[in-house]
Design an enzyme around this catalytic site. Sequence first.
Site, mmCIF file in Angstrom:
data_model
loop_
_atom_site.group_PDB
_atom_site.id
_atom_site.type_symbol
_atom_site.label_atom_id
_atom_site.label_comp_id
_atom_site.label_asym_id
_atom_site.label_seq_id
_atom_site.Cartn_x
_atom_site.Cartn_y
_atom_site.Cartn_z
ATOM 1 N N CYS A 99 -17.973 11.263 0.709
ATOM 2 C CA CYS A 99 -18.615 12.018 1.788
ATOM 3 C C CYS A 99 -20.083 12.327 1.516
ATOM 4 C CB CYS A 99 -17.856 13.318 2.031
ATOM 5 S SG CYS A 99 -16.153 13.072 2.580
ATOM 6 N N HIS A 242 -21.873 19.092 5.146
ATOM 7 C CA HIS A 242 -20.793 18.159 5.436
ATOM 8 C C HIS A 242 -19.711 18.909 6.200
ATOM 9 C CE1 HIS A 242 -17.604 15.330 5.142
ATOM 10 N NE2 HIS A 242 -16.923 16.016 4.232
ATOM 11 N N ASN A 272 -14.069 15.676 10.753
ATOM 12 C CA ASN A 272 -14.691 15.208 9.508
ATOM 13 C C ASN A 272 -14.990 13.718 9.645
ATOM 14 O OD1 ASN A 272 -15.203 14.238 6.894
ATOM 15 N ND2 ASN A 272 -13.773 15.660 5.942
#
Length: 315
Positions: A99, A242, A272
């Site tokens: 990520c 994030h 996400n």
Amino acid sequence: MVLSTDLDKQFGFARGHLERLSGVFSRHVCQEDDDQITLAVAAARLAMQKAAVGPGEIDLVIGACGVPYQPLPTTAPLVMHRLGIPEGNAAAFDVNASCLSFLTAVDLAAGRIAVGQSRVALVFSAEIASRALPWKEQPDVAALFGDGAAAVVLTVAAERDSTIRASVMRTYPSAYEACEIGAGGTRFDFQRQPAEFAAHAVFRMDGKELFRITRRHFPGFVDELLAAAGWSPADVDLVVPHQASPLALKHMIQQTGMPGARVVNIAARFGNQIAASIPTALDIAWAEGRITKGMRLLLLGTSAGVSFGGMAIEV
């Protein structure tokens, strides 16, 4: 855009079940006639248009995807080709930090530009997170994710241009197995271990273990990043994190002491998007007028591995 209520119906859950589990009420899902390269190219072209940069000017292309198009070759050369960047005109390769791939790629590209190895770099993140999700075993985890893509163009800075003040990454591999897709590399042999390969081809996450290590180390990491930038928490105008999950963002706000109004929070709307989360949140903040010249931004994230990453930027 796919609503959580649509997924409730698809997977046989009571209406509202998945939103209660995940906190996510909608996300983008890639259509069957699209693929990761299509998403990457579309995002890259928008970034190039905004930067007024043509294909012939780009000399570095970095793919920053948590999950690549295929194991070999890397994703960046194919995106370079589809964009019409002349052969031999650029270096093209991938950076994978889960990520945190976008932040890692931007850091690498900025470093190459700073030492004169590149002049115009394109960094893209494109993710089809809706595939290989554990809908049967962990529907609360599967409901967190959405698809998306974003890209940026970096060039040699002129006076009063945006500046990266600090970039820090720290890794805690004791939680390596807390977030993974085990198949697709060399760990399992598809010919000799087909059952193991199939069993590990789906995403798995231990949320409790990730929360434990984040709670223990993340506040100190943020302090280290701010110290490297020479900032105090009060100096930060906007935090672009994030979008791991709505709950994770709530905990991050509590841990860092940053006011919620200064945090870009799109997790409930977009889910996400793995490595595309941070650049997507950044683009939305720009579009909504939340970023203006002279502001101080803090880009923050966590990734499988487990790593924490952050970048302090003066716009």
